[in-house]
Write a protein that holds these residues in place. Structure first.
Motif, PDB file in Angstrom:
ATOM      1  N   SER A  26      39.680  25.810  38.615  1.00  0.00           N
ATOM      2  CA  SER A  26      39.004  26.423  39.759  1.00  0.00           C
ATOM      3  C   SER A  26      38.482  27.823  39.461  1.00  0.00           C
ATOM      4  N   LYS A  27      39.077  28.505  38.494  1.00  0.00           N
ATOM      5  CA  LYS A  27      38.614  29.861  38.176  1.00  0.00           C
ATOM      6  C   LYS A  27      37.196  29.863  37.607  1.00  0.00           C
ATOM      7  N   TYR A  28      36.710  28.683  37.190  1.00  0.00           N
ATOM      8  CA  TYR A  28      35.358  28.577  36.647  1.00  0.00           C
ATOM      9  C   TYR A  28      34.364  27.996  37.655  1.00  0.00           C
TER      10      TYR A  28
END
Length: 393
Positions: free
Chosen positions: A39-41
């Motif tokens: 999710s950080k991307y």
């Protein structure tokens, strides 16, 4: 007498076609794996950014073709000096507002609105050009080769290669350090230095490596303390994670997941976008080969490896065709860069080699790396474009 005036204007369309295919594979693979990334991307848009990098790189190649590559000798020391200054700025964390540290490695400058730039990537091409210039200049001054002149040339090469190697190793970036070693070794091999000198160096290097291994076997604790003091505390964990990934789960996790993904692809793969093995760290950069193998299996992986083989073949062919020593030496360094990175990246994905932070050339995501590879291809095309052939050559 020039055999064919049009030969001077030749463009290697085979090399362009190979790079184009690799670019399509890269962008397509990034498009398919983006939904599976952590999710950080979510806001990264790797596919769009990679397309932009390829467009900018293509424009750069066109601009490079307009300038005679021999003019690089006039600015070689400016490029080398700029590269060393950039690496020194990273080493001393100056200015701290734009220096970025990722995974304990201080290797990037970050510019708002532009992204990150990794000087070590561009230093690979710069070092190839610099060493080629030094060898040609040395040969111009020493018309007759002697053991003394060869030793002087070898010292020059080592003294120029060591500063960027040391600064990159201290970041620490072991992968880029090894690429510079490969570039330097390839250029030395074709520099004309006597083989007995080269064999002596290889022998001393072998003895040194053996002594380090023996020292580690006798006293691993002391060796690890030394590695910790010089900033290489991660070396031991990576080494054990490579040899015993199941036992050393923290350092071997990435390798275990990579092997599962590659093996699950079997012969023909699972199909486009069908991923079952998730959570592979850095899958869009260092481990992108696993995404290709999982989707298209052994057949798809073999096609990609064949393209890389054809790429290296074309580079060797153009290097042999060039009748200018400066151009041939530059291509030799570029061949060393691509060959080592391709072998290392695919090798580390299948546990053949230890894991290092090297992206797969032309395939893995990265602005600095992609631009560096296209810069290298642009220089090779320039050299081939200006290679003259003579009837009685």
């Amino acid at each position: 007498m020039n055999r064919n005036n049009t030969q001077y204007n030749n463009i290697d369309y085979s090399l362009i076609f190979i790079v184009l295919l690799l670019g399509i594979i890269s962008c397509f693979t990034l498009y398919t794996i983006e939904p599976t990334l952590p999710s950080k991307y979510d806001e990264s848009d790797f596919f769009i950014h990679q397309v932009i990098w390829y467009i900018l790189g293509s424009i750069m190649i066109v601009l490079i073709m307009l300038i005679d590559y021999d003019r690089l000798r006039q600015i070689v020391w400016f490029m080398y000096g700029a590269g060393i200054i950039a690496l020194l700025m990273l080493h001393f964390n100056f200015p701290s507002t734009i220096v970025q540290e990722i995974n304990h490695a201080r290797s990037w400058f970050i510019f708002p609105g532009v992204g990150t730039i990794q000087p070590a990537e561009f230093m690979k091409v710069v070092l190839s050009i610099t060493l080629a210039h030094v060898i040609v200049h040395h040969n111009e001054n020493f018309k007759y080769r002697t053991t003394k002149s060869d030793l002087i040339l070898l010292i020059k090469i080592i003294l120029l290669a060591l500063p960027p190697m040391i600064l990159i190793a201290l970041q620490p970036d072991l992968g880029s350090f090894l690429v510079l070693v490969a570039i330097t070794a390839c250029i030395i091999l074709v520099s004309g230095i006597r083989w007995r000198i080269l064999f002596s160096i290889v022998g001393m290097a072998g003895i040194g490596t053996a002594l380090v291994i023996i020292a580690y076997m006798v006293s691993p604790g002391k060796v690890q303390n030394i590695l910790n003091k010089i900033g290489f505390e991660h070396v031991q964990s990576r080494f054990y994670g490579w040899l015993y990934p199941e036992t050393y789960g923290d350092s071997g996790y990435q390798l275990i997941r990579a092997k599962l993904a590659i093996g699950s692809g079997q012969m023909s793969g699972k199909g486009i976008g069908d991923f079952e093995v998730l959570s592979i760290p850095e899958r869009h950069t260092d481990m992108i080969f696993t995404a290709i193998a999982e989707q298209f299996g052994f057949i798809g992986s073999s096609v990609l490896i064949t393209l890389f083989f054809l790429l290296i073949y074309r580079l060797i062919y153009i290097g042999l065709q060039s009748n200018d020593q400066f151009g041939s030496l530059i291509i030799t360094g570029i061949i060393g860069m691509f060959t080592f990175q391709i072998f290392q990246n695919i090798g580390m994905s299948i546990q053949l080699l230890p894991i290092t932070g090297l992206p797969l050339p032309f395939i893995g995501y990265g602005g600095s790396s992609t631009m560096t590879y296209l810069l290298a291809i642009g220089i090779v095309l320039n050299i081939h474009h200006r290679t003259k052939e003579y009837m009685f050559d």
